[in-house]
Scaffold this motif. Structure first.
Motif, short mmCIF file in Angstrom:
data_model
loop_
_atom_site.label_atom_id
_atom_site.label_comp_id
_atom_site.label_asym_id
_atom_site.label_seq_id
_atom_site.Cartn_x
_atom_site.Cartn_y
_atom_site.Cartn_z
N ILE A 96 45.56 44.39 47.33
CA ILE A 96 44.57 44.55 47.03
C ILE A 96 44.51 45.44 45.82
O ILE A 96 42.65 44.87 45.40
CB ILE A 96 44.57 45.72 48.54
N MET A 99 42.82 42.71 43.05
CA MET A 99 42.08 42.77 43.56
C MET A 99 40.77 43.71 42.96
O MET A 99 39.70 42.68 42.40
CB MET A 99 41.23 42.32 45.10
N VAL A 100 40.91 44.54 43.62
CA VAL A 100 39.86 45.07 42.68
C VAL A 100 40.49 45.55 41.10
O VAL A 100 38.67 45.46 40.94
CB VAL A 100 41.01 47.16 43.29
N ASN A 102 40.43 43.20 39.95
CA ASN A 102 39.75 41.70 38.82
C ASN A 102 38.17 41.43 39.37
O ASN A 102 37.44 40.52 38.91
CB ASN A 102 40.43 40.34 39.81
N ASN A 103 37.93 42.56 40.63
CA ASN A 103 37.01 42.44 40.83
C ASN A 103 35.93 43.53 40.00
O ASN A 103 34.57 43.58 40.07
CB ASN A 103 36.98 42.60 41.92
N GLU A 104 36.20 44.31 39.95
CA GLU A 104 35.10 45.58 39.70
C GLU A 104 35.02 45.56 38.22
O GLU A 104 35.63 45.90 37.84
CB GLU A 104 36.34 47.24 40.08
N VAL A 105 34.65 44.72 37.44
CA VAL A 105 34.57 44.73 36.27
C VAL A 105 33.33 46.11 35.39
O VAL A 105 34.05 46.01 34.67
CB VAL A 105 33.13 43.54 36.01
N LYS A 109 36.90 45.44 33.26
CA LYS A 109 36.05 44.49 32.83
C LYS A 109 37.04 43.31 33.74
O LYS A 109 37.12 42.10 33.07
CB LYS A 109 37.15 44.51 31.20
N PRO A 111 37.98 39.71 35.26
CA PRO A 111 38.97 38.62 33.90
C PRO A 111 39.02 38.78 33.35
O PRO A 111 40.34 37.96 32.27
CB PRO A 111 38.02 37.60 35.25
N MET A 112 38.21 39.57 31.99
CA MET A 112 38.05 39.34 30.84
C MET A 112 39.51 39.88 30.30
O MET A 112 39.74 39.36 29.37
CB MET A 112 36.89 39.76 30.33
N SER A 207 45.38 41.51 31.29
CA SER A 207 44.37 41.21 32.41
C SER A 207 44.99 41.18 33.33
O SER A 207 46.82 41.25 33.90
CB SER A 207 44.08 39.63 32.34
N SER B 264 34.61 37.43 46.60
CA SER B 264 35.95 37.58 45.99
C SER B 264 36.95 38.56 46.77
O SER B 264 38.37 39.00 46.15
CB SER B 264 35.42 38.43 44.29
N TYR B 265 36.45 39.29 47.53
CA TYR B 265 37.34 40.00 48.50
C TYR B 265 37.93 39.39 49.90
O TYR B 265 38.53 40.02 50.08
CB TYR B 265 37.09 41.60 48.72
N PHE B 271 44.42 41.62 54.06
CA PHE B 271 45.25 42.77 53.80
C PHE B 271 44.83 43.98 53.75
O PHE B 271 45.64 44.89 54.89
CB PHE B 271 45.44 42.86 52.31
N ASN C 171 36.07 33.35 39.82
CA ASN C 171 35.86 34.57 39.16
C ASN C 171 37.01 34.60 38.28
O ASN C 171 37.93 35.11 38.26
CB ASN C 171 36.48 35.81 40.41
N ASN C 172 36.95 34.32 37.03
CA ASN C 172 37.55 34.34 36.12
C ASN C 172 37.36 34.59 34.67
O ASN C 172 35.89 34.82 34.88
CB ASN C 172 38.71 33.78 35.88
N ASP C 173 37.88 34.77 33.57
CA ASP C 173 37.65 34.94 31.76
C ASP C 173 35.89 34.23 31.50
O ASP C 173 34.63 34.23 31.88
CB ASP C 173 38.10 35.06 31.01
#
Lengths: 294, 291, 372
Positions: A96, A99-100, A102-105, A109, A111-112, A207, B264-265, B271, C171-173
């Motif tokens: 989790i 994921m957070v 990765n998703n809370e841009v 930032k 996946p960047m 990353s 995306s979640y 989980f 969902n990636n760069d």
């Protein structure tokens, strides 16, 4: 030469990471399967703070504090669970968290990733060369080793082992096992974050892809191979495993084999875990007074 | 698409995913019940089952789907026995940590072995793509109908085997108390063997159905293992009906979640449910075990 | 104590193995930190084929001033951590002045600071992410940035009369960068984005994401997807009976995608940094590839890798076999250089200045250029 310095830094960082897991697995018998999450919390906290211009020392402490807090909050409910379930719950937490991140841009930032993390500076000294960084991470590894050894040798450490080996007996002895476990988990989380902080400022780029289950397995193998519940185990394990991992690069294999190297190496890791568990659960270095085959 | 069938279609997707999760969870629960440990390598049985079918459908065998199924499932069953024979049999009496780490090692080994042989890329069985049928405004493809039918069949078969046969009796006795079962003259070796075969075949069937409906990749085991765990926890460990129910719940929750939360979640939903369940009823999940 | 002794012995053995091999004076070594294992190995192998092809050709013509080129491949295992280790190894052990960098923006971004610090040239052949080369003046790429692609995709949507679209993206760069570039341009042109649907890579089931995208039967859906993900999505959309015009970016444009998706990929259109395939250079490249590998399925971005080798060789010839020489010579030799993938002139950020974008489509199971 630089490559050896680089490897030494990686070994130092993984030693800290493995020492922190050893507190949980080796001394308390807590199967933490989301250990990489705390590594990530340290890395991201310190990186984000220093990128916004806050001094390294503050970023470092903030990373440790946040990881400790998360460890505390997670451990209260999770520690009510038996071994396997505790493992699954922490595994869930690790996923989790990734994921957070990765998703809370807006915050991380996503996946960047975070490029350009500044080199650490403490008391006016900037650690921006390889030898300098080795001094910093090696020093931190030694400090970690000293602190954790002290903790383990103290009455608290002995109590931990008692809790690990026989919880009922520990309870009867009037030791509050639950509280011991929480303390142990928080200590483990804080030092995992220290490894994460050092990692972030060393690579200067992190990353979400850096913090997967594979990392947890690697560090688990380090602990298991070295010898869980011993001082030197994680150190020995880190040296052996990182060298093993990197020495493969020098085998000069034909390119058509290289494609198979990644999976092959992971297969060896898996086999090592099995072999150690079946034939020598205590690892390379045996715990004094430890019961064999347990 | 009108709103009602929009949600219904999502629910249907959820049920389909849930059926497969249930098959995985039943096998996981079975091993837990009989041997009292969580098989972290269960996901690899799922994945290898699907790849075994791929093996028999491709060169040099080139079998059609129906002919490739029996050998693929037989091999998956053998893999289950091989797991026990090569690893778990030696550490029956070891502590949980040892078992867990060994199972983890086995999982890493088997997952990468698949990548070693078949590469990391996603593969398909190469069956013709067909548009699904429209039933009451919902679309259903042939593999999806198969998923529902096979799941019902498997559940029925497991029920008969577990509650109506001698073998099932001995397995249940084992899961109640290993030592007692041994003393009362039950052939524990045979029961354990049967548990592994059933668990592996269920995983294999689930894996094949999933791959028929979607694709194969070496990662498919790990991803679904977590869902199977979550399903087992919801249903209560060692409880077959619970596993079925839990699987369906997870499937529905994550598919409906895509509509209301961010896609995306999607994997996170399982989980979160798992962690909530763990926190809400930490002592109940030990199921009906009495040790 | 015995164990410690054994350990020391192990370290000693490994360290001697780590001693740099004697450098052959008659070869020009170039490093390549490619993904030869791990999740994107499927791309890495294709790049390698085209790099090898170019090296073979240059060597057959006498190499660089009589010296043969040798590529030192180092597996980056498709993750940032091992990318860094691979690049460090190439710099310190093989002592190469120039490295072909890893694919995947996050992997490349992890290695860029290392190359910059050690003053070694690092080149990307397929990085499209915005700001990829900002780590410093040793970092180059021969692939156009997505800041250029976004507007083209927006133009394509508008020109076909799609004023309202949902956007799905991986969902990636790469996906996030292109999504931002597209959405900005599209809104400026007066378009409306009805929904944003990010999804994870490497999943096997995207039905509900597709269902959400198809809510309200949009005439077109923008989907910034990859090869495998795209194949799965088009297949599942086809099964679900979703009738819409798919608009994609460049990453899905691969024969492999069509092979996996079958007839479900029929009619998909998308933008890509176009390489005029009717040029002499391209035809020759295709011929050579076919001769060496027996098929004419050029791997995705393979042509860019091919150009990268030629540009690097030219830069070494002009500037000498040192990192600084190569760094200074690269923009000079690239100016007006017509490679297989078109004009390779660099801009101030060491990215290609010009990029033509074409429109690709899938017709009768083949990828071809879209004709209105």
């Amino acid at each position: 030469m630089d490559l050896l310095l680089h490897l030494a830094i990686v070994i130092a960082i993984y030693t800290i990471f493995a020492l922190s897991l050893n507190v949980e697995i080796g001394y308390t018998g807590l199967f933490n399967f989301g250990h990489v999450a705390f590594f990530a919390i340290g890395a991201y906290t310190s990186a984000l703070l220093t990128l916004s211009g806050i001094p390294f020392a503050v970023g470092l402490l903030a990373g440790l504090a946040l990881a400790g807090l998360c460890g505390f909050l997670l451990s209260i409910p999770a520690l009510k669970l038996q071994g396997d379930y505790f493992g699954i719950a922490t595994l869930g937490f690790g996923e989790i968290l990734r994921m957070v991140v990765n998703n809370e841009v807006w915050l991380t930032k996503g996946p960047m990733g975070l490029p350009g993390i500044p080199r650490p500076s403490l008391f006016g000294v900037v650690f921006d060369t390889l030898p300098g960084y080795l001094a910093l991470s090696g020093g931190m590894a030694l400090a970690t080793f000293a602190v954790l050894s002290f903790v383990v040798l103290s009455p608290f450490g002995r109590a931990l082992k008692a809790v690990r080996d026989d919880e009922t007996a520990a309870e009867i002895l009037g030791k509050n096992a639950f509280r011991f476990k929480i303390k142990s988990f928080v200590i483990g989380s804080v030092f995992a974050a220290l490894a994460g902080v050092l990692w972030a400022h060393y690579t200067t780029f992190i990353s979400p892809g850096d913090f997967t289950l594979t990392e947890t397995i690697l560090v688990l193998l380090i602990v298991v191979m070295g010898g869980k519940g011993t001082f030197l185990g994680p150190v020995v394990g880190a040296v052996v495993l990182i060298f093993f991992q990197e020495s493969v690069r020098f085998l000069r294999l034909p390119p058509e084999w290289t494609r198979l190297l990644g999976p092959l190496q992971q297969m060896v890791f898996g086999l090592l875990l099995i072999v150690f568990m079946v034939f020598r659960p205590e690892g390379i270095i045996r715990e004094k007074g430890g019961r064999r085959g347990d | 698409m009108d709103p009602i069938s929009y949600y219904l279609q999502t629910a249907l997707n959820g049920v389909l995913a849930g059926c497969v999760y249930a098959l995985f969870a039943m096998g996981l629960t079975l091993i837990y019940g009989v041997l009292n440990f969580v098989n972290f390598a269960h996901g690899e049985l799922i994945m290898w089952g699907a790849y075994f079918l791929f093996l028999f459908m491709g060169e040099p065998f080139g079998l059609p789907l129906y002919a490739a199924l029996p050998p693929a499932l037989a091999l998956t069953g053998c893999l289950g026995i091989a797991m026990d024979f090569s690893v778990f049999r030696h550490i029956r009496r070891a502590n949980r940590l040892t078992l867990l780490i060994a199972a983890m090692g086995l999982s890493v080994f088997l997952r990468n072995a698949a990548q070693f042989f078949w590469g990391a890329e996603v593969r398909t069985y190469g069956l013709e793509v067909t548009a699904g049928m429209r039933i009451l405004g919902l679309t259903l493809t042939t593999p999806q109908i198969a998923i529902i039918a096979v799941t019902i069949l498997c559940v029925a078969a497991v029920y008969v085997l577990f509650f109506k046969s001698r073998l099932g009796k001995s397995m249940r006795a084992l899961s109640d108390n290993l030592d007692l079962a041994r003393i009362s003259g039950i052939d524990t070796k045979r029961a354990i063997l049967a548990a592994w075969v059933i668990s592996a075949v269920l995983a294999g069937i689930g894996g094949i159905l999933l791959a028929l409906d979607t694709n194969l990749s070496p990662e498919m085991g790990v991803i679904n293992l977590i869902k199977a765990f979550a399903a087992t926890l919801i249903g209560g460990v060692g409880n077959l009906w619970g596993a079925l129910l839990g699987g369906l719940l997870i499937g529905l929750a994550e598919n409906l979640g895509v509509l209301f939360v961010s896609p995306s979640y999607k994997d996170g939903i399982a989980f979160v449910i798992m962690v909530i369940i763990l926190l809400a009823r930490p002592y109940v999940i030990i199921g009906e075990r009495s040790d | 104590m015995k164990k410690l002794a054994a350990l020391v012995a192990v370290i000693a053995v490994v360290s001697t193995a780590a001693a740099p091999p004697a450098r052959a004076a008659d070869t020009i070594k170039i490093g390549a930190a490619f993904a030869l294992s791990g999740s994107i190995a499927v791309y890495g192998e294709g790049f390698k084929k085209c790099v090898d092809l170019a090296v073979e050709e240059i060597n057959a013509k006498g190499g660089i001033k009589g010296k043969k080129i040798e590529i030192v491949y180092e597996d980056n295992k498709s993750n940032p951590k091992d990318c860094v280790t691979a690049v460090r190894k190439l710099i310190t052990v093989d002592k190469v002045p120039v490295i072909f960098g890893p694919a995947g923006s996050s992997n490349f971004m992890a290695t860029a600071p290392v190359a910059q610090e050690n003053k070694v040239v690092l080149i990307s052949a397929q990085g499209a992410a915005v700001g990829l080369t900002r780590a410093g003046d040793y970092i180059f790429r021969v692939f156009p940035s997505d800041t250029l692609q976004g507007p083209h995709l927006a133009k394509l949507a508008m020109s076909k009369g799609y004023k309202k679209v949902p956007v799905m993206y991986v969902n990636n760069d790469w996906g996030l960068g292109l999504k931002n570039a597209f959405v900005d341009a599209y809104k400026k042109m007066g378009g409306t984005v009805t929904d944003l649907i990010p999804y994870d890579e490497k999943k096997t089931d995207y039905r509900t994401e597709l269902l959400r995208a198809s809510k309200g039967n949009p005439p077109a859906i923008v989907n910034l997807t990859y090869i495998n993900e795209g194949a799965v999505q088009f297949k599942q959309a086809f099964e679900m009976g979703i009738k819409t015009q798919w608009l994609c970016g460049s990453a899905a444009r691969a024969p492999k995608m069509v092979e996996l998706a079958g007839k479900a990929a029929e009619g998909v259109i998308g933008t890509y940094p176009s390489v005029p395939q009717n040029t002499k250079a391209y035809q020759a490249f295709k011929e050579a590839y076919k001769k060496k590998y027996g098929d004419d399925k050029i791997p995705i971005f393979g042509d860019y890798n091919y150009d990268m080798v030629y540009l690097t060789a030219k830069a070494i010839e002009k500037g000498g076999y040192t990192a600084d020489g190569i760094r200074k010579a690269l923009p000079q030799v690239a100016k007006g250089y017509k490679g297989v993938t078109g004009d390779k002139t660099f801009d101030d950020e060491r990215s290609p200045k010009y990029a033509e974008y074409g429109i690709w489509t899938v017709k009768d199971g083949k990828i071809e250029d879209y004709k209105k």
